[in-house]
Design a protein around this motif. Structure first.
Motif, PDB file in Angstrom:
ATOM      1  N   UNK A  36       0.825  -1.217   0.000  1.00  0.00           N
ATOM      2  CA  UNK A  36       0.000   0.000   0.000  1.00  0.00           C
ATOM      3  C   UNK A  36       0.852   1.256   0.000  1.00  0.00           C
ATOM      4  N   UNK A  37       1.886   1.271   0.821  1.00  0.00           N
ATOM      5  CA  UNK A  37       2.765   2.446   0.885  1.00  0.00           C
ATOM      6  C   UNK A  37       3.463   2.697  -0.448  1.00  0.00           C
ATOM      7  N   UNK A  38       3.954   1.646  -1.072  1.00  0.00           N
ATOM      8  CA  UNK A  38       4.664   1.796  -2.344  1.00  0.00           C
ATOM      9  C   UNK A  38       3.737   2.318  -3.438  1.00  0.00           C
ATOM     10  N   UNK A  39       2.526   1.790  -3.508  1.00  0.00           N
ATOM     11  CA  UNK A  39       1.603   2.249  -4.537  1.00  0.00           C
ATOM     12  C   UNK A  39       1.135   3.672  -4.271  1.00  0.00           C
ATOM     13  N   UNK A  40       0.908   4.026  -3.011  1.00  0.00           N
ATOM     14  CA  UNK A  40       0.531   5.412  -2.691  1.00  0.00           C
ATOM     15  C   UNK A  40       1.656   6.381  -3.026  1.00  0.00           C
ATOM     16  N   UNK A  41       2.873   5.986  -2.734  1.00  0.00           N
ATOM     17  CA  UNK A  41       4.035   6.836  -2.986  1.00  0.00           C
ATOM     18  C   UNK A  41       4.199   7.130  -4.475  1.00  0.00           C
ATOM     19  N   UNK A  42       3.841   6.180  -5.299  1.00  0.00           N
ATOM     20  CA  UNK A  42       4.063   6.315  -6.737  1.00  0.00           C
ATOM     21  C   UNK A  42       2.797   6.585  -7.547  1.00  0.00           C
ATOM     22  N   UNK A  43       1.714   6.938  -6.894  1.00  0.00           N
ATOM     23  CA  UNK A  43       0.445   7.079  -7.609  1.00  0.00           C
ATOM     24  C   UNK A  43       0.396   8.273  -8.559  1.00  0.00           C
ATOM     25  N   UNK A  44       1.228   9.268  -8.369  1.00  0.00           N
ATOM     26  CA  UNK A  44       1.181  10.468  -9.207  1.00  0.00           C
ATOM     27  C   UNK A  44       2.229  10.484 -10.310  1.00  0.00           C
ATOM     28  N   UNK A  45       2.899   9.383 -10.528  1.00  0.00           N
ATOM     29  CA  UNK A  45       3.928   9.320 -11.567  1.00  0.00           C
ATOM     30  C   UNK A  45       3.254   9.255 -12.930  1.00  0.00           C
ATOM     31  N   UNK A  46       3.708  10.125 -13.843  1.00  0.00           N
ATOM     32  CA  UNK A  46       3.119  10.208 -15.188  1.00  0.00           C
ATOM     33  C   UNK A  46       4.054   9.666 -16.274  1.00  0.00           C
ATOM     34  N   UNK A  47       5.346   9.585 -15.992  1.00  0.00           N
ATOM     35  CA  UNK A  47       6.329   9.132 -16.967  1.00  0.00           C
ATOM     36  C   UNK A  47       6.122   7.646 -17.270  1.00  0.00           C
ATOM     37  N   UNK A  48       5.838   7.343 -18.542  1.00  0.00           N
ATOM     38  CA  UNK A  48       5.513   5.956 -18.902  1.00  0.00           C
ATOM     39  C   UNK A  48       6.695   5.013 -18.698  1.00  0.00           C
ATOM     40  N   UNK A  49       7.911   5.484 -18.915  1.00  0.00           N
ATOM     41  CA  UNK A  49       9.083   4.631 -18.692  1.00  0.00           C
ATOM     42  C   UNK A  49       9.227   4.279 -17.218  1.00  0.00           C
ATOM     43  N   UNK A  50       9.011   5.266 -16.363  1.00  0.00           N
ATOM     44  CA  UNK A  50       9.101   5.044 -14.913  1.00  0.00           C
ATOM     45  C   UNK A  50       7.996   4.082 -14.464  1.00  0.00           C
ATOM     46  N   UNK A  51       6.813   4.245 -15.040  1.00  0.00           N
ATOM     47  CA  UNK A  51       5.691   3.359 -14.697  1.00  0.00           C
ATOM     48  C   UNK A  51       6.031   1.923 -15.087  1.00  0.00           C
ATOM     49  N   UNK A  52       6.579   1.741 -16.287  1.00  0.00           N
ATOM     50  CA  UNK A  52       6.956   0.395 -16.728  1.00  0.00           C
ATOM     51  C   UNK A  52       8.015  -0.209 -15.818  1.00  0.00           C
ATOM     52  N   UNK A  53       8.972   0.604 -15.398  1.00  0.00           N
ATOM     53  CA  UNK A  53      10.008   0.134 -14.483  1.00  0.00           C
ATOM     54  C   UNK A  53       9.392  -0.312 -13.154  1.00  0.00           C
ATOM     55  N   UNK A  54       8.457   0.471 -12.638  1.00  0.00           N
ATOM     56  CA  UNK A  54       7.810   0.129 -11.373  1.00  0.00           C
ATOM     57  C   UNK A  54       6.923  -1.111 -11.513  1.00  0.00           C
ATOM     58  N   UNK A  55       6.273  -1.266 -12.663  1.00  0.00           N
ATOM     59  CA  UNK A  55       5.447  -2.449 -12.907  1.00  0.00           C
ATOM     60  C   UNK A  55       6.325  -3.697 -12.928  1.00  0.00           C
ATOM     61  N   UNK A  56       7.475  -3.619 -13.580  1.00  0.00           N
ATOM     62  CA  UNK A  56       8.400  -4.763 -13.609  1.00  0.00           C
ATOM     63  C   UNK A  56       8.870  -5.113 -12.203  1.00  0.00           C
ATOM     64  N   UNK A  57       9.158  -4.093 -11.418  1.00  0.00           N
ATOM     65  CA  UNK A  57       9.595  -4.313 -10.037  1.00  0.00           C
ATOM     66  C   UNK A  57       8.478  -4.968  -9.220  1.00  0.00           C
ATOM     67  N   UNK A  58       7.243  -4.504  -9.413  1.00  0.00           N
ATOM     68  CA  UNK A  58       6.114  -5.079  -8.688  1.00  0.00           C
ATOM     69  C   UNK A  58       5.871  -6.529  -9.102  1.00  0.00           C
ATOM     70  N   UNK A  59       6.026  -6.834 -10.387  1.00  0.00           N
ATOM     71  CA  UNK A  59       5.873  -8.217 -10.858  1.00  0.00           C
ATOM     72  C   UNK A  59       6.935  -9.116 -10.244  1.00  0.00           C
ATOM     73  N   UNK A  60       8.148  -8.599 -10.143  1.00  0.00           N
ATOM     74  CA  UNK A  60       9.224  -9.369  -9.509  1.00  0.00           C
ATOM     75  C   UNK A  60       8.896  -9.614  -8.038  1.00  0.00           C
TER      76      UNK A  60
END
Length: 80
Positions: free
Chosen positions: A37-61
């Protein structure tokens, strides 16, 4: 964020929370849920698609790590 990316992130968030609920130990379970919950709240306002993809890969891992931990807990400790 595109609608498909938003849906993908929400599915991933729910999957992480669902898997974390499977920890039988209260401390493991609450820690995992709080961190997710903390990680998703911290990153909820990110708009950069590359950063979002990086975070999605990290979350999948991280989801794979949770799967592995649950497997080994059940295998070695005989938990249901």
């Amino acid at each position: 964020m595109a609608a498909s990316s938003r849906a993908q992130v929400l599915r991933l968030y729910r999957a992480l929370l669902r898997e974390s609920q499977r920890f039988s130990g209260y401390n493991y379970r609450t820690y995992a849920i709080r961190r997710i919950r903390d990680a998703f709240r911290e990153n909820k306002n990110i708009k950069d698609s590359e950063k979002i993809e990086e975070l999605v890969k990290k979350a999948k891992a991280n989801l794979e790590v949770i799967h592995r931990q649950l497997f080994f807990l059940r295998f070695y400790l005989g938990e249901p």
